[in-house]
Design an enzyme around this catalytic site. Sequence first.
Site, PDB file in Angstrom:
ATOM      1  N   ASP A  45      -1.931  -4.168   3.803  1.00  0.00           N
ATOM      2  CA  ASP A  45      -1.946  -4.235   5.266  1.00  0.00           C
ATOM      3  C   ASP A  45      -2.791  -5.405   5.782  1.00  0.00           C
ATOM      4  OD1 ASP A  45      -0.294  -2.075   5.385  1.00  0.00           O
ATOM      5  OD2 ASP A  45      -1.865  -0.612   5.832  1.00  0.00           O
ATOM      6  N   TYR A  65       2.532  -3.773  13.235  1.00  0.00           N
ATOM      7  CA  TYR A  65       1.419  -3.032  12.638  1.00  0.00           C
ATOM      8  C   TYR A  65       0.589  -2.345  13.718  1.00  0.00           C
ATOM      9  CZ  TYR A  65      -2.351  -2.008   9.357  1.00  0.00           C
ATOM     10  OH  TYR A  65      -3.284  -1.364   8.569  1.00  0.00           O
ATOM     11  N   HIS A  99      -4.074 -11.210  14.839  1.00  0.00           N
ATOM     12  CA  HIS A  99      -3.169 -10.071  14.851  1.00  0.00           C
ATOM     13  C   HIS A  99      -2.357 -10.048  16.143  1.00  0.00           C
ATOM     14  CE1 HIS A  99      -5.712  -7.591  11.782  1.00  0.00           C
ATOM     15  NE2 HIS A  99      -5.282  -8.742  11.314  1.00  0.00           N
ATOM     16  N   ARG A 154      -2.507  -0.865  13.654  1.00  0.00           N
ATOM     17  CA  ARG A 154      -3.976  -0.883  13.692  1.00  0.00           C
ATOM     18  C   ARG A 154      -4.420  -2.285  14.107  1.00  0.00           C
ATOM     19  NH1 ARG A 154      -2.956   2.332   9.131  1.00  0.00           N
ATOM     20  NH2 ARG A 154      -3.595   4.497   9.427  1.00  0.00           N
ATOM     21  N   GLU A 182       0.813  -1.226   0.000  1.00  0.00           N
ATOM     22  CA  GLU A 182       0.000   0.000   0.000  1.00  0.00           C
ATOM     23  C   GLU A 182       0.839   1.266   0.000  1.00  0.00           C
ATOM     24  OE1 GLU A 182      -3.264   0.338   2.779  1.00  0.00           O
ATOM     25  OE2 GLU A 182      -3.347  -1.845   2.970  1.00  0.00           O
ATOM     26  N   ASP A 225      -5.295  -6.215   7.570  1.00  0.00           N
ATOM     27  CA  ASP A 225      -6.576  -5.955   8.216  1.00  0.00           C
ATOM     28  C   ASP A 225      -7.659  -5.981   7.154  1.00  0.00           C
ATOM     29  OD1 ASP A 225      -6.175  -3.567   6.855  1.00  0.00           O
ATOM     30  OD2 ASP A 225      -5.861  -2.370   8.666  1.00  0.00           O
ATOM     31  N   GLU A 256      -9.422  -3.615   5.777  1.00  0.00           N
ATOM     32  CA  GLU A 256      -9.247  -2.632   4.713  1.00  0.00           C
ATOM     33  C   GLU A 256      -8.143  -3.064   3.756  1.00  0.00           C
ATOM     34  OE1 GLU A 256      -8.892   2.238   4.283  1.00  0.00           O
ATOM     35  OE2 GLU A 256      -8.345   1.251   6.160  1.00  0.00           O
TER      36      GLU A 256
END
Length: 826
Positions: free
Chosen positions: A86, A308, A353, A310, A8, A88, A90
Amino acid sequence: MTKLLLIESPGKSKKLSQILGADWIVKASMGHIRELAQDGEDSLGFDLEDDRINCRYEIRGDRSKKVLSDLRQAVKQASDIYIATDPDREGETIGWHLAQELRLKQPKRVTYTEITKAAVMSAIAKPRTLDQNLIAAGRARDCLDKLVGYKGSKHLVWQLKNGAKSMGRVQSATLHLICQREKEIIAFVPEDYWSVWVEYKEGFKAFYRASLKAAKDENSEPDDAGKNDTKPESDRVKTQAEADRLVAIAKANPHSIIKIEKKTVNQSPPPPFITSSLQQAAGAKLHKSPEQTMKIAQSLYEAGHITYMRTDSVVLSEQFCDAVQKYLQANDPENVPDKTTRHRSKQGAQEAHEAIRPTDVNRIPAQLQTQLSADEANLYELIWNRAVASQCRPAQIAKTRIITQSADIFWEARGQVLIFPGYTRYWNNISEDVQLPNVVEGQTVNLKDAKSEKKQTQPPPRYTEPKLVQLMEKKGIGRPSTYSPTIKTLKEREYVQLTKSKLQPTPLGMELDDFLAKVLPDLIAAEFTAQMESQLDAIADGKQNWEKWLTNWNREYFDPALKQAIQQVKGYTATANSHNFAPAKTTGKGRKAKSDRLAEILGNENEVVKQKRTRSTDDIAPTKASGKQRKTTADALAEILGNENEVVKQMKSRATSDFATTKATGKRRKTTADAGNKKSSAESTEILCPKCNKLMVKVPTKSEKVKPGHFLSCDKRKDGCGAVMFLNDKTKQYELPYGERAAKTPETKDLSEFPCPVCSLPMEKHNYADKKTGETKTMLRCSNAENRKNGCKEVAFWWTSQKHWWSPTFGEIKSKGDAGSKNKKS
């Protein structure tokens, strides 16, 4: 053969290229490359048909088109393509959009939570396919948020015509929390009470207790959003007479110790950071907003220093826990726990995660001081300390409670001493020691003094940004990736403002929340929003079909609720205008005070009344040249208004776009000028309207405080101009009322031949002062002010040595005549 890794952010490219080697190409999508189209009903870009949703996607502007062109060329050169967006929901959705747009048949999906060689190579070795459940949840969120935001904003919020620009599923629920707290503050009525205590010559202080029942330990629950600095006090005494009686008893009777309680408690280490707790701690300790915290954390992640950022999981990898154990054995052996500490995430957290932690525990903060900026170093130290503390032994605290008695009155003293620091060597969230003397039960103690202090109950405090993030997480509003942008949006929309580092709703925010509470009460309720988040989580877990859920939610709740709300808009607007702007009656009981009427006219009763009654005049109105004590806005308006009949109607134009408001019947209400023209012709003047440049006219008035000839009105009020002017007795000049300004002369834009690298519109020349030299220099910026407000922030500066315009993001900016409008910065 060459392999391609799609990521990204370009910030990760250098680090990943070093890890992967020469056989790899690393390319960044620059975030989202596609979005829902701006077409169809209400520009939603999708259609809801029975239990199906037909989405239409389009490329996100010229930059994404160029990125995709570059990526297509890279795809042609690659034998294997890995999507490493990433880890997640999104990121999975962005990966799906890339696969769709690049027509990738079997892309390999890899995820890692840290940019280290071990983590990246391990992920490359175990690729998987794109997770269709996560993609479904991402698409459902996009459609849901656009459905609520676009339809609600267009059909409800815009109809208010008060400057409000948008509503949103998470945004409006968060605003409601802030406005609810503000209403609690406004409605709060302070009460007097007294705290009573005694001091003993033995060296401690004890507070009055109505019973021997143990009071709550105030510091039992450490809080990342900030410590509670509440000072100890007695049980509340409600009258001065009772406080005096207690003090008299204390002074007149002997005191003895009737009970001593001692215990040693273990306080467990806090879990490592998740997104919300990091934002809270960084706000409380480093004074950073959630937005600033996430930007700094992003740079640390891209440089390979932290995992990461988030995440809502407090889980740590086995490898990291083992590494911390070894670090403690070598550097702090007393803090090695008997067994590895495990922290449990809240229900619904993504256990796959990891928590936010340093990628290498042996890279201590002191080693990075010279490599990082001050903000990065401070945040890294916070993350390192918290991660190490989470794996340490508990802290041991010796707590003591002493109860004394005089006559039939009890007094309590509390003390605590840290006897083993444990994790607090790295993360101290325990209040300071309070040492009590060594005494025994039955011992007589000698009174030094007895006192009482009058106090007053305080309203609940406004939320700081860390406290709001804490509340959003607790109530289930939004997810880790949405906390920061939601607060940012509320500030940008001017629904909230920072007042002494606290979030305070503006009058616009309060008005919007009141409106939504009337027409869509369910949608802004925290419980309702949290329930929708749970449904999205169920979709991500494969337990729910996203299209069936969203179409059903729209059919059964949102569509009928929106239609009902639309029917209420006209009635609400008329009611609001009547409530906020109508003058008080001139006869009858209960006539309103000037300040109350002014509060109604200006649309916010609470703030203006406070300004009128309590605020310093320095905060309200500019000083007059005469040097006399200046008048507040409320005072000035009160003088102007005086009589509520004619002039009050003129003042409505400040808060409404049209001078004359419209009745529910749709007929145009007569303005003061209309009525005046029928009774007597208004006298023309040669004075031009400062707003529309038409002639002003003198309007007759019966008000005793507004003399004949002192009041001018624009002759074109029927066309929408609501300007009024009053004669200043000192300057003998007609002036606009306080707070009103003449229309600004539009600035002529000096357009350049260089296009904006983001939206391709021409850039304009803009002068600015160089902070170092004080010289006036010129830069280029997007010429569309609305674009600049909505995110087109790119600027370009003249690079003297290279003789060209240069953008910090895009490098050299070329003119339209040159081949290619921009080059990426190397």
